[in-house]
Design an enzyme around this catalytic site. Structure first.
Site, short mmCIF file in Angstrom:
data_model
loop_
_atom_site.label_atom_id
_atom_site.label_comp_id
_atom_site.label_asym_id
_atom_site.label_seq_id
_atom_site.Cartn_x
_atom_site.Cartn_y
_atom_site.Cartn_z
N CYS A 134 0.69 -1.19 -0.01
CA CYS A 134 -0.04 0.01 -0.11
C CYS A 134 0.79 1.26 0.04
O CYS A 134 1.27 1.85 1.07
CB CYS A 134 -1.12 -0.01 1.19
SG CYS A 134 -1.86 1.56 1.25
N CYS A 137 -0.33 4.08 2.07
CA CYS A 137 -0.17 3.76 3.67
C CYS A 137 1.20 4.25 4.09
O CYS A 137 1.39 4.86 4.92
CB CYS A 137 -0.63 2.53 4.02
SG CYS A 137 -2.32 1.87 3.32
N ASP A 138 1.92 3.58 3.25
CA ASP A 138 3.35 3.69 3.64
C ASP A 138 4.37 4.48 2.75
O ASP A 138 5.48 4.74 3.18
CB ASP A 138 3.75 2.19 3.72
CG ASP A 138 3.02 1.34 4.70
OD1 ASP A 138 2.73 1.80 5.43
OD2 ASP A 138 2.98 0.30 4.18
#
Length: 309
Positions: A134, A137-138
């Site tokens: 992701c 997300c990261d």
């Protein structure tokens, strides 16, 4: 008396939330059961540009709009990790969430898909320590650093473009000599100076450096040449697998694990429907998921009206 819902929806992605809206508006009692954040794959998508009515919208924002709509329509929301779905002697569907059960006259399976693993050395050990599925997300953890993206479809190229706005360099590793992504995404990626491509290659292993990802070992499948790419982060987008472990006992999936439905989104088990990416079909997009969800809810309503009342 124990409550028996008219409709229990497993999963709160676009298919599940749309089904919840339509079922609730038909005056059915509805519960959505979700083990994560509402939105499914949308939550992990930076920008959505092909959903009708929104020229461009972030995945998390569209997820929240759908979730708020479903709740305002009257659908209940419940956290739960569904472990098994069965049918009792009266035809009621029993949803086992481990620490509790939910019962319903009908079920709509909208569990979606999960990211496929490479299953190579170092992948599991370095998951969360440089390896991610992701970018939204990261990606921020790798500002100014070098990362690799593995894959050549829409998701891989969309995330490579997103990461290029954060990191020093993105290397896309693809097992073919051309991308499978939409042409507009390909054009954007090829025009970005921060994005490089390694063609005809597969990942052989991920190497540890000080407890985190340090490099990716790659092999050219045509020449046999080995290459080691130094990288602080790796984002894997090689495909998706359906989340259907909880319905194996119902025997309603094909060989790949996708749920088989008819034109009304009904499975071979009466009163059990499915919608969205978990269904066996050609195109998996937000717009097709909401279509499935609306049909499944309407079919559940007709089933309850004709079979149970």
């Amino acid at each position: 008396m124990e409550k028996i819902y008219d409709v229990a929806i497993i999963g709160a992605g676009p298919a599940g939330m749309t089904a919840a809206i339509y079922a609730a508006r038909a005056s059915l009692s509805v519960v959505m059961i979700e083990r994560g954040a509402p939105g499914g794959q949308m939550v992990n998508t930076f920008e959505i540009e092909n959903y009708t009515g929104f020229e461009k919208i972030s995945g998390p924002e569209l997820s929240m709009k759908m979730f708020e709509h479903a709740q305002s329509a009257g659908a209940e929301y419940s956290y739960g990790n569904v472990e098994n779905i069965s049918v009792d002697e009266t035809g009621v569907k029993v949803i086992d969430c481990g620490d509790h059960q939910v019962k319903a006259q009908t079920v709509i399976v909208a569990t979606g898909t999960k990211h496929r693993l490479l299953n190579v050395p170092g992948e599991s050990e370095l998951s969360g320590r440089g390896i991610s599925w992701c970018a939204v997300c990261d990606g921020a953890f790798f500002r100014g650093k070098k990362v690799v993206v593995i894959g050549g479809g829409d998701s891989a190229i969309e995330e490579a473009i997103y990461l290029a706005g954060l990191v020093e360099k993105v290397v896309v590793i693809h097992r073919r000599d051309e991308l499978r992504a939409q042409k507009i995404l390909q054009e954007r990626a090829f025009a970005d100076e921060k994005i490089e491509f390694v063609w005809d290659s597969v990942v052989e292993a991920f190497e540890d450096k000080g407890g985190k990802l340090g490099a990716v070992k790659v092999k050219n499948i045509k020449t046999g040449e080995n290459l080691t790419i130094e990288a602080d982060g790796a984002f894997i987008y090689i495909g998706l697998d359906p989340i259907t472990d909880m319905i194996k006992g119902l025997e309603i999936t094909d060989e790949a694990g996708y749920v088989v439905v008819d034109h009304a989104m009904m499975t071979p088990v009466p009163g059990v429907f499915a919608a969205g990416d978990v269904v066996s079909k050609e195109l998996r997009q937000v717009v097709t998921a909401v279509n499935d969800g609306a049909i499944a809810a309407q079919s559940a309503f007709k089933y309850i009206e004709t079979k149970l009342k």
